[in-house]
Write an enzyme that holds these catalytic residues in place. Sequence first.
Site, PDB file in Angstrom:
ATOM      1  N   ASN A 150      21.353  20.420  34.260  1.00 37.35           N
ATOM      2  CA  ASN A 150      21.333  20.855  36.341  1.00 37.35           C
ATOM      3  C   ASN A 150      20.452  20.557  36.361  1.00 37.35           C
ATOM      4  OD1 ASN A 150      19.391  22.102  34.002  1.00 37.35           O
ATOM      5  ND2 ASN A 150      19.953  23.767  35.503  1.00 37.35           N
ATOM      6  N   GLU A 248      15.176  27.708  24.893  1.00 40.09           N
ATOM      7  CA  GLU A 248      15.502  28.129  27.049  1.00 40.09           C
ATOM      8  C   GLU A 248      17.190  28.110  26.834  1.00 40.09           C
ATOM      9  OE1 GLU A 248      12.853  28.695  28.284  1.00 40.09           O
ATOM     10  OE2 GLU A 248      11.656  27.933  26.654  1.00 40.09           O
ATOM     11  N   CYS A 282      19.164  27.968  35.750  1.00 35.87           N
ATOM     12  CA  CYS A 282      18.793  29.327  35.190  1.00 35.87           C
ATOM     13  C   CYS A 282      18.635  30.240  35.592  1.00 35.87           C
ATOM     14  CB  CYS A 282      18.828  28.671  33.835  1.00 35.87           C
ATOM     15  SG  CYS A 282      17.226  27.539  34.366  1.00 35.87           S
ATOM     16  N   GLU A 461       7.895  27.833  26.695  1.00 33.70           N
ATOM     17  CA  GLU A 461       7.215  26.847  27.751  1.00 33.70           C
ATOM     18  C   GLU A 461       5.969  27.010  28.247  1.00 33.70           C
ATOM     19  OE1 GLU A 461      10.432  24.521  29.055  1.00 33.70           O
ATOM     20  OE2 GLU A 461      10.956  23.333  27.028  1.00 33.70           O
TER      21      GLU A 461
END
Length: 481
Positions: A150, A248, A282, A461
């Site tokens: 994405n 993630e 996301c 992260e």
Amino acid sequence: MQKILNYINGELIAPQSDKWLDNYNPATGKVYSLIPDSDSADVEAAYTAAKAAFPEWSTLSKDKRSAYLLKIAALIEQHLDRLALAESMDNGKPLKLAKTVDIPRAASNFHFYGTAILHYASHAHSMEDTAINYTLRQPVGVAGCISPWNLPLYLFSWKVAPALAAGCTVVAKPSEVTPMTAYLLSEICIEAGLPKGVFNIVHGLGGKVGSAIVSHKDIPLISFTGGTATGKHIAGIAAPMFKKLSLELGGKNPNIIFADCDYEKMLATTLQSSFANQGQICLCGSRIFIERPLYEKFKTDFVSRVKALKVGAPQEEGTKVGAVVSQPHQEKILSYIELAKQEGGTVLTGGNKVILEGDYAGGYYIDPTVIEGLDFNCRTNQEEIFGPVVTLTPFDTEEEVLKMANSTTYGLASIVWTEHLTRAHRMANQIHAGIVWINCWLLRDLRTPFGGVKASGVGREGGFEALDFFTEPKNVCVKLK
Ligand code: NDP
């Protein structure tokens, strides 16, 4: 036709099997390049190169590692136009978005970690005059990095930059759906003079290349961004091998709008948080909850603004909504719109495939879609669609909206619109999510922890957290007497 090549031991090479996959331009639905259909033999070659490069790279001074990363950042900026066009063609996103967000952010990732490593320190714990403990932070080894389609270069660099800064060497796999900018990055790394084997990119399918990285017995760390189902599968393989894991994963984020919000700011931003990148971020807020007194006004204004968004060829001036990434993904999104109707939803605008003219007739376009009238618990409101589809739901109290917002298995991001100071903090405190945006969306300070709770992932992260992940702490205890 252009062939994308693997980047192994500093060289651009074909897969050992000489097998290739088609790479589609989602804006036209046509194949425009070929990707290596690599397998475990290519992963092994990449691992061997990374392992050989590790002793020198991991002991290189931080200044020198930093200089390489800063050089890569500068070259990404220098090649901005070329990279942005490649990203837009590969992914279907509007060129303007690639130019203003994806590629500048990829450069920032290298710049940020190229400088962060210079400020990264470890702790000491004094036991008065008995002993002193200090923590060494040592690079873990060869890191396996796997990223989705994405935000291709943006998310790829978000993993690779901290791994390299921390002193790990890397075997990485970008999504096979969007491999082009990772390939161009390998050319940039060669131009930057990055030592051979420090960074290796193996292109190909998740089930072959991704699997080979995850199950490789000597790759001790996996950093993965992608869907929750894939993350679960990866955890099942990596956890019994005691690998360090950062996952993630997906999201189904609430966008909570109180009647006392700054209305115009909220409306403009909600358009973005709903449909930027065709809703394939996301962090998009796909469940919009509106306090009842504002519901009808919001619905009218929002739907009219959504209708005005131009769906068009990604490289065309003025396009706000480009193509979704692939035909299977287009079908998945359309199937969710059908499901929403079956579940009793009313489509207020959109809901259909868009067929453009000429060269773009075969592209994968969907009208931005707004749906109301669904129960917060239905599948449409619980499962990740990852496309230009949002639902509207009214609410009356904070308790009610919190219950609905927290009802999914996900917990990645959330958005709250209110001018009421204490309510904003109350909401932030009670929402189950790794990120809460108050009166904004996608505002990112790279020093902050990034990640989700529940089925949205494990670990964080960003900032020094990523450097912690790519290093192993070792406590050294020195007795003083
Ligand atoms: P996938 O999980 O399908 O794929 C992600 C990556 O994993 C791809 O490179 C893929 O390769 C690879 N892969 C697939 N199967 C395996 C396997 N068995 N072993 C190892 N690697 C594998 O996700 P998508 O690419 O479809 O990305 C969309 C998803 O990513 C959404 O759910 C979205 O929410 C999530 N996402 C999460 C973010 C976050 O920060 N939390 C950010 C961005 C996206 P291949 O392409 O060949 O299948």
